[in-house]
Design a protein around this motif. Structure first.
Motif, mmCIF file in Angstrom:
data_model
loop_
_atom_site.group_PDB
_atom_site.id
_atom_site.type_symbol
_atom_site.label_atom_id
_atom_site.label_comp_id
_atom_site.label_asym_id
_atom_site.label_seq_id
_atom_site.Cartn_x
_atom_site.Cartn_y
_atom_site.Cartn_z
ATOM 1 N N THR A 149 -58.463 96.342 13.683
ATOM 2 C CA THR A 149 -59.915 95.910 14.777
ATOM 3 C C THR A 149 -59.566 96.598 15.646
ATOM 4 O O THR A 149 -58.905 96.530 16.650
ATOM 5 C CB THR A 149 -60.126 94.496 14.332
ATOM 6 N N PRO A 150 -60.720 95.985 16.586
ATOM 7 C CA PRO A 150 -60.987 96.749 18.031
ATOM 8 C C PRO A 150 -59.987 94.844 18.799
ATOM 9 O O PRO A 150 -58.875 95.285 19.352
ATOM 10 C CB PRO A 150 -62.376 95.647 18.482
ATOM 11 N N GLU A 152 -57.388 94.390 17.251
ATOM 12 C CA GLU A 152 -56.328 94.740 16.843
ATOM 13 C C GLU A 152 -55.252 95.807 17.639
ATOM 14 O O GLU A 152 -53.917 95.814 18.150
ATOM 15 C CB GLU A 152 -55.963 95.129 15.345
ATOM 16 N N ALA A 153 -56.253 96.715 17.869
ATOM 17 C CA ALA A 153 -55.600 98.114 18.780
ATOM 18 C C ALA A 153 -55.936 97.400 19.976
ATOM 19 O O ALA A 153 -54.768 98.164 20.494
ATOM 20 C CB ALA A 153 -57.926 98.605 19.164
ATOM 21 N N LEU A 154 -55.749 96.198 20.651
ATOM 22 C CA LEU A 154 -55.159 95.691 21.589
ATOM 23 C C LEU A 154 -53.968 95.344 21.332
ATOM 24 O O LEU A 154 -52.719 95.524 22.851
ATOM 25 C CB LEU A 154 -55.964 94.509 22.575
ATOM 26 N N ASN A 155 -53.247 94.725 20.528
ATOM 27 C CA ASN A 155 -51.986 94.272 20.057
ATOM 28 C C ASN A 155 -51.022 95.667 19.614
ATOM 29 O O ASN A 155 -49.546 95.448 19.333
ATOM 30 C CB ASN A 155 -52.141 93.033 18.575
ATOM 31 N N LYS A 156 -51.778 96.964 19.313
ATOM 32 C CA LYS A 156 -50.937 97.574 17.842
ATOM 33 C C LYS A 156 -49.642 98.438 19.617
ATOM 34 O O LYS A 156 -48.638 98.622 18.398
ATOM 35 C CB LYS A 156 -51.988 98.597 18.097
ATOM 36 N N SER A 157 -49.934 98.327 20.015
ATOM 37 C CA SER A 157 -48.432 99.722 20.876
ATOM 38 C C SER A 157 -47.416 98.094 21.211
ATOM 39 O O SER A 157 -46.676 98.648 20.998
ATOM 40 C CB SER A 157 -49.167 99.498 22.571
#
Length: 214
Positions: A149-150, A152-157
């Motif tokens: 999700t958008p 999640e993309a911010l938290n992935k790294s």
């Protein structure tokens, strides 16, 4: 009370309009017979919504049997919903999560008014809370596709891990479990590549906790 009233069902069916059937006190056989009467009178099955229901006010939780709603849908291929006579709002919310397209719920201005239904009804504040929760569940159900999700993309790294130096590594040194480990952030080589990295030579010097580069 009308699900076994054949002449009434036949009369309703001839109008060929959308019909909601509540199934309190009914068996699957009763439901099948009622659907057959409506269809034979001219109402297509696609116009029929069947509500699972327990006719008791308020309905005890142990008699809700919410999975019966899914059994109705599987048996007859109709849209289903839930006619809720429980005292709270949680069963209606759960019904929506299980696929209900219609919720019927009694409401009142005062639960202490005389009559059989008020105790099992919602006052305005509760009704508003139920509708709000149902709307949120509808949004939360999504499309069923598992994807990043958008947000999640911010938290992935930050949340994922990378291969890093467990200790100082010199150029040409063999990479192994002795000098490599996994730590956040996930901006480097994924630990899923562990096996392909082991045994390779360090391309340069790496400090402790530095991301490994190949």
């Amino acid at each position: 009370g009308e699900i076994t009233n054949l002449p009434y069902l036949r009369h309703i069916g001839q109008f060929r309009k959308h019909v909601i059937i509540s199934t309190g006190m009914a068996t699957l056989g009763d439901i099948e017979a009622a659907i057959d009467v409506l269809e034979q009178a001219g109402t297509p099955r696609s116009f029929i919504t069947v509500l699972h229901c327990t006719t008791e006010y308020p309905t005890p939780m142990e008699e809700v049997n919410l999975r019966a709603m899914q059994s109705i849908q599987a048996a007859f291929g109709v849209a289903t919903g839930y006619s809720d006579h429980t005292a709270g709002i949680e069963v209606s919310i759960a019904a929506v999560a299980l696929g209900a397209t219609v919720i019927e719920k009694h409401f009142t201005l005062d639960k202490n008014l005389p009559g059989p239904d008020h105790k099992a009804s919602l006052e305005p504040v509760e009704l508003k809370a139920m509708v709000s929760a149902i709307r949120n569940i509808g949004i939360a159900m999504g499309d069923g596709i598992k994807r990043l999700t958008p947000s999640e993309a911010l938290n992935k790294s930050v949340a994922r891990k990378s291969l890093v130096a467990r200790k100082a590594i010199k150029t040409g040194e063999i990479l192994s479990a002795e000098n490599i480990t996994t730590k956040r952030p996930g901006t480097g080589i994924s630990p899923m590549n562990w096996d392909s990295v082991m045994g390779r030579k360090a391309v340069r010097d790496f400090a402790v906790d530095e991301l490994i580069k190949l």
